[in-house]
Design an enzyme around this catalytic site. Structure first.
Site, short mmCIF file in Angstrom:
data_model
loop_
_atom_site.label_atom_id
_atom_site.label_comp_id
_atom_site.label_asym_id
_atom_site.label_seq_id
_atom_site.Cartn_x
_atom_site.Cartn_y
_atom_site.Cartn_z
N ILE A 41 13.25 7.52 11.09
CA ILE A 41 13.94 6.33 10.75
C ILE A 41 14.61 6.56 9.16
CG2 ILE A 41 13.11 4.76 12.12
CD1 ILE A 41 11.11 3.68 9.79
N SER A 66 0.48 4.26 9.72
CA SER A 66 -0.40 3.14 9.54
C SER A 66 -1.90 3.43 9.28
CB SER A 66 -0.35 2.59 11.02
OG SER A 66 -1.12 3.47 12.04
N THR A 110 1.64 -5.70 9.11
CA THR A 110 0.07 -5.91 9.24
C THR A 110 -0.50 -7.28 8.32
OG1 THR A 110 -2.00 -4.66 8.28
CG2 THR A 110 -0.01 -4.20 7.29
N ASP A 111 -1.82 -7.52 8.56
CA ASP A 111 -2.43 -8.65 7.88
C ASP A 111 -2.94 -8.02 6.44
OD1 ASP A 111 -4.43 -7.11 8.97
OD2 ASP A 111 -5.56 -8.79 9.61
N GLU A 112 -3.09 -6.70 6.59
CA GLU A 112 -3.46 -5.97 5.18
C GLU A 112 -2.64 -6.18 4.05
OE1 GLU A 112 -4.96 -2.14 5.89
OE2 GLU A 112 -5.41 -2.64 8.13
N TYR A 135 -1.39 2.43 1.80
CA TYR A 135 -0.75 1.89 3.10
C TYR A 135 -0.52 0.33 3.14
CZ TYR A 135 -0.88 -0.40 7.56
OH TYR A 135 -0.45 -1.07 8.79
N LYS A 139 3.48 -1.37 3.41
CA LYS A 139 3.84 -2.10 4.30
C LYS A 139 4.30 -3.71 3.60
CE LYS A 139 3.80 -2.09 8.20
NZ LYS A 139 5.23 -1.69 9.09
N ASN A 164 -5.98 -6.09 13.33
CA ASN A 164 -6.55 -4.72 13.92
C ASN A 164 -6.09 -4.66 15.48
OD1 ASN A 164 -7.80 -4.68 11.20
ND2 ASN A 164 -8.67 -2.77 12.04
N LEU A 175 -11.01 3.13 14.19
CA LEU A 175 -12.50 2.98 14.47
C LEU A 175 -12.83 2.82 15.95
CD1 LEU A 175 -15.25 2.19 13.11
CD2 LEU A 175 -14.49 -0.01 13.84
N ARG A 266 -15.25 4.10 2.16
CA ARG A 266 -13.92 4.38 1.82
C ARG A 266 -13.57 3.61 0.41
NH1 ARG A 266 -9.90 1.31 5.97
NH2 ARG A 266 -10.04 3.32 7.12
N HIS A 269 -12.07 -0.08 -0.31
CA HIS A 269 -12.44 -0.59 1.04
C HIS A 269 -12.38 -2.19 1.25
CE1 HIS A 269 -14.91 -0.12 5.09
NE2 HIS A 269 -13.70 -0.66 5.17
P1 TYD Z 1 -9.48 1.39 10.78
O1 TYD Z 1 -9.49 1.69 12.22
O2 TYD Z 1 -9.01 2.66 10.07
O3 TYD Z 1 -8.37 0.25 10.32
P2 TYD Z 1 -8.20 -0.42 9.08
O4 TYD Z 1 -8.68 0.22 7.86
O5 TYD Z 1 -6.80 -0.57 9.09
O6 TYD Z 1 -8.83 -2.07 9.16
O7 TYD Z 1 -10.68 1.10 10.45
C1 TYD Z 1 -11.57 -0.31 10.62
C2 TYD Z 1 -12.94 -0.56 10.08
O8 TYD Z 1 -13.67 0.70 10.43
C3 TYD Z 1 -12.64 -0.28 8.47
O9 TYD Z 1 -13.45 -1.36 7.89
C4 TYD Z 1 -13.07 1.04 8.06
C5 TYD Z 1 -14.05 1.43 9.22
N1 TYD Z 1 -14.42 2.75 9.60
C6 TYD Z 1 -15.59 3.48 9.87
O10 TYD Z 1 -16.51 2.87 9.03
N2 TYD Z 1 -15.90 4.60 10.17
C7 TYD Z 1 -14.65 5.41 10.65
O11 TYD Z 1 -14.77 6.56 10.97
C8 TYD Z 1 -13.39 4.67 10.44
C9 TYD Z 1 -12.24 5.31 11.08
C10 TYD Z 1 -13.28 3.52 10.23
#
Ligand code: TYD
Length: 329
Positions: A41, A66, A110-112, A135, A139, A164, A175, A266, A269
């Site tokens: 794009i 994403s 996204t809601d994020e 990210y 967005k 999600n 996840l 993370r 987080h």
């Molecule tokens: P994710 O699927 O990356 O979606 P988002 O961060 O956009 O919400 O993660 C969902 C939740 O799961 C998020 O709180 C981070 C957590 N997570 C773990 O605990 N372990 C993992 O290996 C991953 C990928 C995510």
């Protein structure tokens, strides 16, 4: 949409990055009203030629980087696709449609963008934007540009902000598919921090039906939140997956839970996401169709029945990504 609207011609444009896969499209590739175009794009010349060749009348824009963890490792790719790519698409659609009535540019977000919630409250469409990861910042920026085109040029936009997603064909960095894949392979299940973060899970088919509803019935210039009314802590969700997979894989009760491994959290987080979806429900009569347990059951079955798909998408660079992402945690 292909089967529901047989008189539409649908042009599916995708860059086919690491998370894209033509195998996901085998069910539709022979449809007479379907065309696939591989393009980025950000490539203005190519996108203009697609608008001209296919006389594009409407856009549903889902193209994005994403994954939050990847955005922490490298934000620039997110700026390019999510921000620059979106503005590029907006500009080309605006020039092509020349202010004529009857077109729609539906931007999927996204809601994020709303940031992170504490124990109480829900994201509403009026909640102030407060993105906190690279990210979600990209967005949020793209949403702002979409709104700016509406206010500045009277360009016909709609926005949806979803929670999600989960379901079939999801790349196993997110996840749910990551945990299913690791359970099947008896690999550690990496839980970030204490696993107390909360996400509101939405079945991807319900998200698709919400997009269909908003695209056809939503009001121009409006945003609609789409959620599953379905909040789970990560740890409860992973334990639930472990239990259903004990059963489906014929393992001892509690065997899969032993794979749970708490790893470093993370960075930045977000604690909790939860959507107030009352606007789309009241205005457009949309609600999620499935209970989470039912959706999860279907999803787990899909991954078990499609081990070839998993093998294919996790071969090549996936293992490098996985090792890099988890080696220091
Ligand atoms: P994710 O699927 O990356 O979606 P988002 O961060 O956009 O919400 O993660 C969902 C939740 O799961 C998020 O709180 C981070 C957590 N997570 C773990 O605990 N372990 C993992 O290996 C991953 C990928 C995510």
């Amino acid at each position: 949409m292909l089967s529901k609207y047989p008189d539409y011609r649908i042009i599916n444009l995708d860059k086919l990055t690491y998370a894209g896969n033509l195998k996901n499209l085998v069910d539709v590739e022979k449809s007479p009203n379907y065309v696939f175009v591989k393009a980025d794009i950000c490539d203005a010349r190519k996108i203009k030629s697609v608008f001209e060749e296919y006389q594009i009348s409407d856009v549903i824009h889902l193209a994005a980087e994403s994954h939050v963890d990847r955005s922490i490792e490298g934000p620039m790719e997110f700026v390019m696709t999510n921000v620059v790519g979106t503005v590029n698409l907006l500009q080309i659609a605006k020039d092509f449609w020349k202010g004529e009535d009857g077109h729609i540019f539906h931007h999927v977000s996204t809601d994020e963008v709303y940031g992170s919630l504490g124990d109480e409250g829900l994201f509403e469409e009026t909640t102030a934007y407060d993105p906190r990861s690279p990210y979600s910042s990209s967005k949020a920026s793209s949403d702002h540009f979409v709104r700016a085109f509406y206010h500045t040029y009277n360009f016909p936009i709609k926005i949806s902000n979803c929670s999600n997603n989960y379901g079939s064909h999801q790349f196993p960095e997110k996840l749910i598919p990551l945990m299913i894949n690791n359970i099947v392979k008896k690999k550690p299940l990496p839980i970030y921090g204490k696993g107390e973060n909360i996400r509101d899970w939405l079945w991807v088919n319900d998200h698709a039906s919400a997009i269909d509803t908003i695209f056809h019935k939503g009001r121009i210039g409006e945003a609609y939140n789409v959620g599953g009314l379905n909040e789970w802590t990560n740890i409860d969700l992973v334990k639930y997956l472990c239990r259903i997979l004990d059963d489906k894989l014929g393992r001892e009760k509690g065997e899969n839970e032993k794979l749970i491994t708490y790893v470093q959290d993370r960075a930045g987080h977000d604690m909790r996401y939860a959507i107030d979806a009352s606007k789309i429900e009241k205005e457009l009569n949309w609600k999620p169709s499935l209970e989470f347990e039912e959706g999860l059951d279907k999803t787990v079955d899909w991954y078990l029945e499609n081990s070839d798909w998993i093998e294919e998408v996790t071969s090549g660079s996936y293992q490098d990504y996985y090792d890099k992402m988890y080696e220091n945690r």
